[in-house]
Write a protein that holds these residues in place. Structure first.
Motif, short mmCIF file in Angstrom:
data_model
loop_
_atom_site.label_atom_id
_atom_site.label_comp_id
_atom_site.label_asym_id
_atom_site.label_seq_id
_atom_site.Cartn_x
_atom_site.Cartn_y
_atom_site.Cartn_z
N PHE A 230 20.51 20.67 4.49
CA PHE A 230 21.64 19.94 5.09
C PHE A 230 22.87 20.86 5.20
O PHE A 230 23.99 20.39 5.24
CB PHE A 230 21.97 18.70 4.26
CG PHE A 230 20.85 17.69 4.21
CD1 PHE A 230 20.33 17.15 5.38
CD2 PHE A 230 20.32 17.28 2.99
CE1 PHE A 230 19.30 16.23 5.34
CE2 PHE A 230 19.29 16.36 2.94
CZ PHE A 230 18.77 15.83 4.11
N LYS A 231 22.61 22.16 5.22
CA LYS A 231 23.71 23.12 5.26
C LYS A 231 24.52 23.04 6.56
O LYS A 231 25.73 23.20 6.57
CB LYS A 231 23.18 24.54 5.08
CG LYS A 231 22.71 24.87 3.67
CD LYS A 231 22.26 26.32 3.58
CE LYS A 231 21.82 26.68 2.17
NZ LYS A 231 21.36 28.09 2.09
N PHE A 263 28.77 11.31 10.04
CA PHE A 263 27.97 10.34 9.28
C PHE A 263 26.51 10.79 9.14
O PHE A 263 25.77 10.25 8.31
CB PHE A 263 28.04 8.96 9.93
CG PHE A 263 27.44 8.89 11.30
CD1 PHE A 263 26.11 8.52 11.46
CD2 PHE A 263 28.18 9.18 12.43
CE1 PHE A 263 25.53 8.46 12.73
CE2 PHE A 263 27.63 9.11 13.70
CZ PHE A 263 26.30 8.75 13.84
N LEU A 264 26.10 11.80 9.93
CA LEU A 264 24.74 12.32 9.81
C LEU A 264 24.63 13.46 8.79
O LEU A 264 23.51 13.85 8.43
CB LEU A 264 24.24 12.81 11.17
CG LEU A 264 24.01 11.75 12.24
CD1 LEU A 264 23.47 12.38 13.52
CD2 LEU A 264 23.06 10.66 11.75
N ASP A 265 25.76 13.98 8.34
CA ASP A 265 25.73 15.06 7.34
C ASP A 265 25.04 14.57 6.08
O ASP A 265 25.37 13.50 5.54
CB ASP A 265 27.14 15.54 7.02
CG ASP A 265 27.79 16.28 8.18
OD1 ASP A 265 27.06 16.65 9.12
OD2 ASP A 265 29.02 16.49 8.14
N VAL A 269 18.69 16.70 9.49
CA VAL A 269 18.65 18.15 9.44
C VAL A 269 19.12 18.73 10.78
O VAL A 269 18.43 18.62 11.80
CB VAL A 269 17.24 18.66 9.13
CG1 VAL A 269 17.21 20.20 9.14
CG2 VAL A 269 16.76 18.13 7.79
N ALA A 270 20.30 19.34 10.77
CA ALA A 270 20.79 20.05 11.95
C ALA A 270 20.25 21.48 11.88
O ALA A 270 20.25 22.10 10.81
CB ALA A 270 22.31 20.05 11.98
N PHE A 271 19.81 22.01 13.03
CA PHE A 271 19.10 23.29 12.99
C PHE A 271 19.47 24.22 14.13
O PHE A 271 18.86 25.29 14.29
CB PHE A 271 17.58 23.04 13.03
CG PHE A 271 17.11 22.34 14.26
CD1 PHE A 271 16.66 23.04 15.37
CD2 PHE A 271 17.14 20.95 14.35
CE1 PHE A 271 16.23 22.40 16.52
CE2 PHE A 271 16.71 20.29 15.49
CZ PHE A 271 16.26 21.02 16.58
#
Length: 321
Positions: A230-231, A263-265, A269-271
């Motif tokens: 979740f970086k 709110f998704l942090d 998983v952002a990539f």
């Protein structure tokens, strides 16, 4: 010194898309004059395309309210935009070169091919410095290609998630035999099945058009994989993030952020991120929707491919479209 001293005792900014030849030409002109003229300071902002488009979108209304729209890959202005009384909008590359010619008798006889090569070299250097991988995804509406999303994959931060994404860009068997009919799954042709207006749009269901399909490139069909990290924060338009219905339930579907989504942090998983394609993102965002947030028209991903560089500079776009 040439020109009016009151004009030249100032900072002149040139901001632009680093992979565009027009920006390279404007950059060279301003830096040359700044070296030759003691009263002139050059402020060069060399930006990725989406960062430039967002800068123009953010800067114009407050700093230069009389400028309704700015078209093109280069923005030039004099002074500090935080102080409207001490700043002035110049315009694009043609306006800057005209200003340089009128105030300093500057003429540029360099062939445009030099700037085209410089733009490619600059973009290639930026990509190589990151060490990351890149891909291009076309977006089509009712079968007509509207543009391309150029994506930077954070392979150094989320290697497993990026590997899964790349598999669907190239086409993967999802654990099935190569010769099995219909086994090869790819993002090409996937429907944009949901658009949360001013928030994000979702796509990547390689199994169907209803947004319910879940499978990954790891293991047999239907297999999912764990949340890797979740970086990466959902802090800007263009962030790429996995779509999953539960913790550790990642598969093929992903979203493209149209705005910051804090709110998704810690939940998704952002990539990666879009580095070029804000105009296309806005087009998708403006699509007429059903009550279920599905575009009325047929919006799909088109050709998908990995980009090995060089990147081609695109034609001037309207940053405020």
């Amino acid at each position: 010194m040439h020109g009016d001293p009151l004009l030249t005792m100032a900072v002149v900014t040139v901001a632009g898309k680093l992979n565009d030849s027009s920006f390279q030409q404007a950059k060279k002109a301003l830096e040359f004059l700044a070296d030759a003229e003691p009263g002139l300071t050059a402020n060069v902002m060399s930006l990725l395309p989406i960062d430039y488009d967002l800068l123009v979108q953010r800067l114009l209304p407050d700093a230069f309210p009389s400028v309704a729209k700015h078209i093109g890959p280069v923005l030039c202005y004099r002074g500090d935009p935080q102080d409207p009384d001490a700043s002035a909008y110049i315009g694009g590359v043609d306006a800057l070169l005209a200003w340089c010619r009128e105030e300093y008798a500057y003429e540029d006889a360099t062939h445009k091919i030099f700037y085209e090569r410089l733009a490619k070299t600059h973009m290639r250097g930026v990509a190589e410095k990151t060490g990351r991988e890149y891909c291009a995804v076309d977006v089509a509406v009712d079968g007509a290609t509207q543009g391309t999303l150029l994506l930077e994959l954070f392979t150094d931060v989320a290697p497993m998630t990026c590997a899964n994404f790349k598999a669907f860009v190239r086409g993967t068997t999802c654990g099935a035999e190569d010769d099995e009919p219909g086994a090869r799954k790819t993002y090409e042709g996937c429907l944009v099945h949901r658009v949360a207006r001013d928030g994000w749009f979702q796509t990547g269901d390689v199994l169907g058009d209803d947004g319910c399909g879940v499978t990954s490139s790891f293991g047999p069909p239907g297999a999912t994989f764990a949340d890797e990290t979740f970086k990466v924060k959902h802090d800007a338009p263009g962030v790429l993030s996995m779509v999953s219905g539960k913790k550790h339930g990642n598969g093929c579907q992903f979203l493209v952020a149209l705005a910051p989504l804090p709110f998704l942090d810690g939940r998704r998983v952002a990539f990666g991120r879009v580095i070029d394609g804000l105009r296309v993102m806005k087009l998708v965002n403006r699509e007429r929707l059903t009550f279920a947030e599905k575009p009325v028209r047929d919006v799909r991903l088109g050709k998908c491919e990995m980009v090995t560089f060089a990147l081609e500079a695109k034609a001037p776009t309207e940053a405020e479209e």
